[in-house]
Design a protein around this motif. Structure first.
Motif, PDB file in Angstrom:
ATOM      1  N   ARG A  71       0.849  -1.186   0.000  1.00 13.86           N
ATOM      2  CA  ARG A  71       0.000   0.000   0.000  1.00 13.86           C
ATOM      3  C   ARG A  71       0.892   1.245   0.000  1.00 13.86           C
ATOM      4  NH1 ARG A  71      -3.799  -0.966   4.395  1.00 13.86           N
ATOM      5  NH2 ARG A  71      -2.023  -0.580   5.781  1.00 13.86           N
ATOM      6  N   ASP A  72       0.482   2.224  -0.780  1.00 13.34           N
ATOM      7  CA  ASP A  72       1.136   3.534  -0.783  1.00 13.34           C
ATOM      8  C   ASP A  72       0.091   4.542  -0.313  1.00 13.34           C
ATOM      9  OD1 ASP A  72       2.172   6.071  -1.417  1.00 13.34           O
ATOM     10  OD2 ASP A  72       3.393   5.237  -3.030  1.00 13.34           O
ATOM     11  N   SER A  73       0.187   4.924   0.936  1.00 12.32           N
ATOM     12  CA  SER A  73      -0.833   5.809   1.510  1.00 12.32           C
ATOM     13  C   SER A  73      -0.831   7.183   0.857  1.00 12.32           C
ATOM     14  CB  SER A  73      -0.611   5.936   3.015  1.00 12.32           C
ATOM     15  OG  SER A  73      -0.738   4.671   3.636  1.00 12.32           O
ATOM     16  N   ALA A  74       0.333   7.658   0.468  1.00 13.94           N
ATOM     17  CA  ALA A  74       0.428   8.982  -0.144  1.00 13.94           C
ATOM     18  C   ALA A  74      -0.305   9.024  -1.483  1.00 13.94           C
ATOM     19  CB  ALA A  74       1.884   9.369  -0.324  1.00 13.94           C
ATOM     20  N   LYS A  75      -0.214   7.922  -2.225  1.00 18.33           N
ATOM     21  CA  LYS A  75      -0.861   7.860  -3.546  1.00 18.33           C
ATOM     22  C   LYS A  75      -2.265   7.268  -3.453  1.00 18.33           C
ATOM     23  CE  LYS A  75       3.456   7.321  -6.119  1.00 18.33           C
ATOM     24  NZ  LYS A  75       4.218   6.445  -7.054  1.00 18.33           N
ATOM     25  N   ASN A  76      -2.606   6.733  -2.274  1.00 13.13           N
ATOM     26  CA  ASN A  76      -3.891   6.062  -2.077  1.00 13.13           C
ATOM     27  C   ASN A  76      -4.063   4.909  -3.057  1.00 13.13           C
ATOM     28  OD1 ASN A  76      -6.124   5.899  -0.336  1.00 13.13           O
ATOM     29  ND2 ASN A  76      -7.465   6.886  -1.847  1.00 13.13           N
ATOM     30  N   THR A  77      -3.020   4.107  -3.136  1.00 15.01           N
ATOM     31  CA  THR A  77      -3.037   2.953  -4.038  1.00 15.01           C
ATOM     32  C   THR A  77      -2.665   1.685  -3.276  1.00 15.01           C
ATOM     33  OG1 THR A  77      -0.735   3.305  -4.669  1.00 15.01           O
ATOM     34  CG2 THR A  77      -2.415   4.297  -6.077  1.00 15.01           C
ATOM     35  N   VAL A  78      -3.123   0.568  -3.799  1.00 12.47           N
ATOM     36  CA  VAL A  78      -2.685  -0.744  -3.343  1.00 12.47           C
ATOM     37  C   VAL A  78      -2.199  -1.491  -4.577  1.00 12.47           C
ATOM     38  CG1 VAL A  78      -3.425  -2.974  -2.446  1.00 12.47           C
ATOM     39  CG2 VAL A  78      -4.136  -0.874  -1.301  1.00 12.47           C
ATOM     40  N   ASP A  79      -0.969  -1.935  -4.538  1.00 16.21           N
ATOM     41  CA  ASP A  79      -0.364  -2.614  -5.677  1.00 16.21           C
ATOM     42  C   ASP A  79      -0.243  -4.114  -5.437  1.00 16.21           C
ATOM     43  OD1 ASP A  79       2.078  -0.066  -6.676  1.00 16.21           O
ATOM     44  OD2 ASP A  79      -0.110  -0.148  -6.790  1.00 16.21           O
ATOM     45  N   LEU A  80      -0.225  -4.847  -6.518  1.00  9.40           N
ATOM     46  CA  LEU A  80       0.029  -6.284  -6.465  1.00  9.40           C
ATOM     47  C   LEU A  80       1.193  -6.567  -7.400  1.00  9.40           C
ATOM     48  CD1 LEU A  80      -1.026  -8.990  -5.275  1.00  9.40           C
ATOM     49  CD2 LEU A  80      -2.267  -9.291  -7.437  1.00  9.40           C
ATOM     50  N   GLN A  81       2.346  -6.842  -6.824  1.00  5.01           N
ATOM     51  CA  GLN A  81       3.531  -7.189  -7.598  1.00  5.01           C
ATOM     52  C   GLN A  81       3.514  -8.689  -7.834  1.00  5.01           C
ATOM     53  OE1 GLN A  81       6.286  -5.149  -8.834  1.00  5.01           O
ATOM     54  NE2 GLN A  81       6.452  -7.067  -9.960  1.00  5.01           N
ATOM     55  N   MET A  82       3.604  -9.070  -9.103  1.00  2.85           N
ATOM     56  CA  MET A  82       3.515 -10.478  -9.462  1.00  2.85           C
ATOM     57  C   MET A  82       4.785 -10.907 -10.183  1.00  2.85           C
ATOM     58  SD  MET A  82      -0.455 -10.588 -10.762  1.00  2.85           S
ATOM     59  CE  MET A  82      -0.116  -9.642 -12.237  1.00  2.85           C
ATOM     60  N   HIS A  83       5.442 -11.896  -9.647  1.00  4.96           N
ATOM     61  CA  HIS A  83       6.661 -12.450 -10.254  1.00  4.96           C
ATOM     62  C   HIS A  83       6.428 -13.895 -10.667  1.00  4.96           C
ATOM     63  CE1 HIS A  83       9.059  -8.990  -9.128  1.00  4.96           C
ATOM     64  NE2 HIS A  83       8.739  -9.130  -7.849  1.00  4.96           N
ATOM     65  N   SER A  84       7.325 -14.370 -11.506  1.00  6.50           N
ATOM     66  CA  SER A  84       7.294 -15.784 -11.934  1.00  6.50           C
ATOM     67  C   SER A  84       5.901 -16.197 -12.376  1.00  6.50           C
ATOM     68  CB  SER A  84       7.769 -16.689 -10.778  1.00  6.50           C
ATOM     69  OG  SER A  84       9.062 -16.328 -10.357  1.00  6.50           O
ATOM     70  N   LEU A  85       5.318 -15.387 -13.240  1.00  8.70           N
ATOM     71  CA  LEU A  85       3.943 -15.639 -13.649  1.00  8.70           C
ATOM     72  C   LEU A  85       3.824 -16.945 -14.427  1.00  8.70           C
ATOM     73  CD1 LEU A  85       2.986 -11.988 -14.495  1.00  8.70           C
ATOM     74  CD2 LEU A  85       1.730 -13.478 -12.928  1.00  8.70           C
ATOM     75  N   LYS A  86       2.683 -17.582 -14.221  1.00  2.85           N
ATOM     76  CA  LYS A  86       2.384 -18.861 -14.862  1.00  2.85           C
ATOM     77  C   LYS A  86       1.111 -18.714 -15.702  1.00  2.85           C
ATOM     78  CE  LYS A  86       4.046 -21.228 -10.680  1.00  2.85           C
ATOM     79  NZ  LYS A  86       3.689 -22.190  -9.607  1.00  2.85           N
ATOM     80  N   ALA A  87       0.927 -19.635 -16.606  1.00  2.00           N
ATOM     81  CA  ALA A  87      -0.269 -19.607 -17.442  1.00  2.00           C
ATOM     82  C   ALA A  87      -1.538 -19.615 -16.588  1.00  2.00           C
ATOM     83  CB  ALA A  87      -0.258 -20.785 -18.403  1.00  2.00           C
TER      84      ALA A  87
END
Length: 111
Positions: A71-87
């Motif tokens: 979460r970035d409170s200053a930007k009022n965002t919640v991010d989802l970082q996704m690595h090693s993506l699969k089908a």
């Protein structure tokens, strides 16, 4: 009025990464639990990750160690970082809290 808008989806190859972002208006994301869900074709919408008001996080087993919610409170965002993506990560991804949902962003993982 509360609105969630997701962005960051796209087409990637297996093993690659994507970062999804959920921006909110009408509500502070610092004061609520925010969840990411996903819905693959033919499937029901399923829980992916949560970041609670306390800052604690939790994930569905299939993404543990690969996805990270923040979460970035200053930007009022919640991010989802996704690595090693699969089908099998291919789906429309939604952020939500309470009864409020975004419109979703498509993630496609294919070679």
């Amino acid at each position: 009025q509360v609105h969630f808008v997701e962005s960051g989806g796209g087409l990637v190859q297996p093993g690659e990464s994507l970062r999804l972002s959920c921006v909110a208006s009408g509500i502070s994301l610092s004061n609520i639990d925010v969840r990411w869900y996903r819905q693959a074709p033919g499937n029901e919408r399923a829980f992916v990750a949560v970041i609670r008001r306390s800052g604690s996080t939790d994930y569905v087993d299939s993404v543990k160690g690969r996805f990270s919610i923040s979460r970035d409170s200053a930007k009022n965002t919640v991010d989802l970082q996704m690595h090693s993506l699969k089908a099998e990560d291919t789906a429309v991804y939604y952020c939500m809290s309470g009864s409020f949902w975004g419109q979703g962003t498509q993630v496609t993982v294919a070679s």
